[in-house]
Scaffold this motif. Structure first.
Motif, PDB file in Angstrom:
ATOM      1  N   LYS A 116       0.951  -1.214  -0.038  1.00  0.00           N
ATOM      2  CA  LYS A 116      -0.234  -0.026   0.153  1.00  0.00           C
ATOM      3  C   LYS A 116       0.883   1.209  -0.002  1.00  0.00           C
ATOM      4  O   LYS A 116       1.986   1.168   0.609  1.00  0.00           O
ATOM      5  CB  LYS A 116      -0.986  -0.151   1.185  1.00  0.00           C
ATOM      6  CG  LYS A 116      -1.792   1.334   1.408  1.00  0.00           C
ATOM      7  CD  LYS A 116      -2.738   1.225   2.707  1.00  0.00           C
ATOM      8  CE  LYS A 116      -2.057   1.505   3.873  1.00  0.00           C
ATOM      9  NZ  LYS A 116      -2.840   1.462   5.107  1.00  0.00           N
ATOM     10  N   LEU A 117       0.662   2.283  -0.714  1.00  0.00           N
ATOM     11  CA  LEU A 117       1.261   3.604  -0.793  1.00  0.00           C
ATOM     12  C   LEU A 117       0.425   4.527  -0.130  1.00  0.00           C
ATOM     13  O   LEU A 117      -0.766   4.681  -0.540  1.00  0.00           O
ATOM     14  CB  LEU A 117       1.461   3.922  -2.126  1.00  0.00           C
ATOM     15  CG  LEU A 117       2.146   5.147  -2.614  1.00  0.00           C
ATOM     16  CD1 LEU A 117       3.630   5.231  -2.002  1.00  0.00           C
ATOM     17  CD2 LEU A 117       2.553   5.640  -3.921  1.00  0.00           C
ATOM     18  N   GLN A 155      -4.927  18.368  -1.161  1.00  0.00           N
ATOM     19  CA  GLN A 155      -5.834  17.196  -1.516  1.00  0.00           C
ATOM     20  C   GLN A 155      -5.908  17.052  -3.014  1.00  0.00           C
ATOM     21  O   GLN A 155      -5.335  15.886  -3.563  1.00  0.00           O
ATOM     22  CB  GLN A 155      -7.092  17.366  -1.098  1.00  0.00           C
ATOM     23  CG  GLN A 155      -8.042  15.962  -1.239  1.00  0.00           C
ATOM     24  CD  GLN A 155      -7.486  14.828  -0.336  1.00  0.00           C
ATOM     25  OE1 GLN A 155      -7.277  14.752   0.821  1.00  0.00           O
ATOM     26  NE2 GLN A 155      -6.943  13.766  -1.173  1.00  0.00           N
ATOM     27  N   GLN A 156      -5.631  18.104  -3.922  1.00  0.00           N
ATOM     28  CA  GLN A 156      -5.619  17.980  -5.450  1.00  0.00           C
ATOM     29  C   GLN A 156      -4.447  17.455  -5.829  1.00  0.00           C
ATOM     30  O   GLN A 156      -4.299  16.594  -6.601  1.00  0.00           O
ATOM     31  CB  GLN A 156      -5.993  19.139  -6.038  1.00  0.00           C
ATOM     32  CG  GLN A 156      -6.042  19.423  -7.435  1.00  0.00           C
ATOM     33  CD  GLN A 156      -7.128  18.129  -7.711  1.00  0.00           C
ATOM     34  OE1 GLN A 156      -8.299  18.143  -7.665  1.00  0.00           O
ATOM     35  NE2 GLN A 156      -6.677  17.398  -8.813  1.00  0.00           N
ATOM     36  N   THR A 157      -3.387  17.827  -5.165  1.00  0.00           N
ATOM     37  CA  THR A 157      -2.083  17.639  -5.600  1.00  0.00           C
ATOM     38  C   THR A 157      -1.660  16.006  -5.277  1.00  0.00           C
ATOM     39  O   THR A 157      -1.438  15.223  -6.025  1.00  0.00           O
ATOM     40  CB  THR A 157      -0.858  18.246  -4.801  1.00  0.00           C
ATOM     41  OG1 THR A 157      -1.230  19.583  -5.013  1.00  0.00           O
ATOM     42  CG2 THR A 157       0.415  17.972  -4.934  1.00  0.00           C
ATOM     43  N   LEU A 158      -2.357  15.536  -3.966  1.00  0.00           N
ATOM     44  CA  LEU A 158      -2.118  14.269  -3.728  1.00  0.00           C
ATOM     45  C   LEU A 158      -3.137  13.333  -4.427  1.00  0.00           C
ATOM     46  O   LEU A 158      -2.604  12.298  -4.611  1.00  0.00           O
ATOM     47  CB  LEU A 158      -2.856  13.842  -2.030  1.00  0.00           C
ATOM     48  CG  LEU A 158      -1.727  14.604  -1.138  1.00  0.00           C
ATOM     49  CD1 LEU A 158      -2.424  14.310   0.435  1.00  0.00           C
ATOM     50  CD2 LEU A 158      -0.308  13.933  -1.272  1.00  0.00           C
ATOM     51  N   LYS A 211      -1.905  10.329  -6.420  1.00  0.00           N
ATOM     52  CA  LYS A 211      -2.536   8.898  -6.328  1.00  0.00           C
ATOM     53  C   LYS A 211      -2.932   8.399  -7.824  1.00  0.00           C
ATOM     54  O   LYS A 211      -2.934   7.158  -8.074  1.00  0.00           O
ATOM     55  CB  LYS A 211      -3.833   9.428  -5.582  1.00  0.00           C
ATOM     56  CG  LYS A 211      -4.609   7.832  -5.496  1.00  0.00           C
ATOM     57  CD  LYS A 211      -5.893   8.303  -4.680  1.00  0.00           C
ATOM     58  CE  LYS A 211      -6.771   6.875  -4.471  1.00  0.00           C
ATOM     59  NZ  LYS A 211      -7.846   7.088  -3.522  1.00  0.00           N
ATOM     60  N   ASN A 212      -3.572   9.183  -8.678  1.00  0.00           N
ATOM     61  CA  ASN A 212      -4.090   8.738 -10.023  1.00  0.00           C
ATOM     62  C   ASN A 212      -2.780   8.463 -10.834  1.00  0.00           C
ATOM     63  O   ASN A 212      -2.922   7.494 -11.402  1.00  0.00           O
ATOM     64  CB  ASN A 212      -4.736  10.047 -10.745  1.00  0.00           C
ATOM     65  CG  ASN A 212      -5.944  10.207 -10.093  1.00  0.00           C
ATOM     66  OD1 ASN A 212      -6.723   9.277  -9.678  1.00  0.00           O
ATOM     67  ND2 ASN A 212      -6.540  11.274 -10.254  1.00  0.00           N
ATOM     68  N   VAL A 265      -3.462   5.566  -0.741  1.00  0.00           N
ATOM     69  CA  VAL A 265      -4.223   6.231   0.478  1.00  0.00           C
ATOM     70  C   VAL A 265      -3.649   7.599   0.292  1.00  0.00           C
ATOM     71  O   VAL A 265      -2.567   7.626   0.411  1.00  0.00           O
ATOM     72  CB  VAL A 265      -4.198   5.430   1.607  1.00  0.00           C
ATOM     73  CG1 VAL A 265      -4.973   6.421   3.019  1.00  0.00           C
ATOM     74  CG2 VAL A 265      -4.741   4.020   1.618  1.00  0.00           C
ATOM     75  N   THR A 266      -4.378   8.817   0.544  1.00  0.00           N
ATOM     76  CA  THR A 266      -4.112   9.978   0.665  1.00  0.00           C
ATOM     77  C   THR A 266      -4.531  10.518   2.166  1.00  0.00           C
ATOM     78  O   THR A 266      -5.547  10.175   2.505  1.00  0.00           O
ATOM     79  CB  THR A 266      -4.788  11.031  -0.448  1.00  0.00           C
ATOM     80  OG1 THR A 266      -6.090  10.772  -0.416  1.00  0.00           O
ATOM     81  CG2 THR A 266      -4.348  10.546  -1.920  1.00  0.00           C
ATOM     82  N   VAL A 267      -3.536  11.394   2.685  1.00  0.00           N
ATOM     83  CA  VAL A 267      -3.900  11.696   3.932  1.00  0.00           C
ATOM     84  C   VAL A 267      -3.428  13.183   3.981  1.00  0.00           C
ATOM     85  O   VAL A 267      -2.381  13.514   3.556  1.00  0.00           O
ATOM     86  CB  VAL A 267      -3.097  11.045   5.007  1.00  0.00           C
ATOM     87  CG1 VAL A 267      -3.199  11.629   6.364  1.00  0.00           C
ATOM     88  CG2 VAL A 267      -3.353   9.498   5.018  1.00  0.00           C
ATOM     89  N   VAL A 268      -4.409  14.081   4.325  1.00  0.00           N
ATOM     90  CA  VAL A 268      -3.955  15.550   4.540  1.00  0.00           C
ATOM     91  C   VAL A 268      -4.271  15.772   6.049  1.00  0.00           C
ATOM     92  O   VAL A 268      -5.524  15.662   6.428  1.00  0.00           O
ATOM     93  CB  VAL A 268      -4.886  16.426   3.740  1.00  0.00           C
ATOM     94  CG1 VAL A 268      -4.557  17.871   4.179  1.00  0.00           C
ATOM     95  CG2 VAL A 268      -4.405  16.124   2.496  1.00  0.00           C
ATOM     96  N   GLU A 269      -3.268  16.454   6.881  1.00  0.00           N
ATOM     97  CA  GLU A 269      -3.488  16.240   8.228  1.00  0.00           C
ATOM     98  C   GLU A 269      -2.993  17.995   8.480  1.00  0.00           C
ATOM     99  O   GLU A 269      -2.244  18.525   7.901  1.00  0.00           O
ATOM    100  CB  GLU A 269      -2.595  15.496   9.142  1.00  0.00           C
ATOM    101  CG  GLU A 269      -3.027  14.111   8.914  1.00  0.00           C
ATOM    102  CD  GLU A 269      -4.320  13.796   9.734  1.00  0.00           C
ATOM    103  OE1 GLU A 269      -4.714  14.776  10.630  1.00  0.00           O
ATOM    104  OE2 GLU A 269      -4.978  12.814   9.717  1.00  0.00           O
ATOM    105  N   TYR A 270      -3.493  18.516   9.546  1.00  0.00           N
ATOM    106  CA  TYR A 270      -2.957  19.751  10.155  1.00  0.00           C
ATOM    107  C   TYR A 270      -2.001  19.482  11.471  1.00  0.00           C
ATOM    108  O   TYR A 270      -2.166  18.498  12.288  1.00  0.00           O
ATOM    109  CB  TYR A 270      -4.055  20.769  10.528  1.00  0.00           C
ATOM    110  CG  TYR A 270      -4.877  21.433   9.489  1.00  0.00           C
ATOM    111  CD1 TYR A 270      -4.385  22.131   8.979  1.00  0.00           C
ATOM    112  CD2 TYR A 270      -6.117  20.758   8.890  1.00  0.00           C
ATOM    113  CE1 TYR A 270      -5.421  22.890   8.124  1.00  0.00           C
ATOM    114  CE2 TYR A 270      -6.714  21.081   7.949  1.00  0.00           C
ATOM    115  CZ  TYR A 270      -6.379  22.546   7.529  1.00  0.00           C
ATOM    116  OH  TYR A 270      -6.991  23.169   6.506  1.00  0.00           O
ATOM    117  N   GLY A 271      -1.138  20.171  11.604  1.00  0.00           N
ATOM    118  CA  GLY A 271      -0.239  20.171  12.767  1.00  0.00           C
ATOM    119  C   GLY A 271       1.251  20.347  12.506  1.00  0.00           C
ATOM    120  O   GLY A 271       1.600  21.145  11.501  1.00  0.00           O
TER     121      GLY A 271
END
Length: 138
Positions: free
Chosen positions: A17-18, A48-51, A55-56, A67-73
């Motif tokens: 998995k990537l 999210q668009q960049t990820l 992904k595509n 899987v794409t993950v966008v987090e704050y912190g």
């Protein structure tokens, strides 16, 4: 980009998995003058668009699970501690930023922090793609 290409190759070779992750540094939104909900939304939408584009691309190259993950912190902490646990990561691949000694002293190196605190193996990508297919060859 180079770290992404190498990660795709590792995922393909290992049928793994990537996980593509982006951490929006909340320090950028901490001052009252700069904090604007729309600014934070725009940052998340762009990330999210960049990820999704990555992904595509990975799916098109044959990776079966992305899987794409966008987090704050804090990028250091989230990349080193939170995402590896939540996504059951066994290898983190990061591109080297090329900070000089003064920049590392002032802002710290995300790569350096991740290397020291991640619960899994960490690979820092410094070289171009020409050595991807040449692993083990002379």
């Amino acid at each position: 980009e180079v770290a992404f290409q190498k990660a795709v190759n590792v995922a393909l070779r290992n049928e793994g998995k990537l996980v593509l992750a982006h951490v929006i540094d909340t320090r950028a939104f901490q001052t009252v003058a700069s904090f604007d909900g729309t600014l934070a939304e725009q940052a998340q939408e762009l990330a999210q668009q960049t990820l999704n584009d990555y992904k595509n691309q990975a799916l098109g190259m044959g990776v079966s699970e992305v899987v794409t993950v966008v987090e704050y912190g804090s990028p250091k902490s989230v990349l080193a501690r939170q995402i590896p646990v939540e996504q059951q990561v066994d290898l983190i691949m990061l591109g080297a930023t090329g900070l000089n000694a003064i920049e590392r002293l002032l802002v710290g190196s995300v790569s350096e922090y991740v290397i020291r605190h991640a619960p899994c193996d960490v690979l820092i990508v410094r070289t171009e793609l020409d050595n991807v297919t040449g692993i083990g060859k002379k």
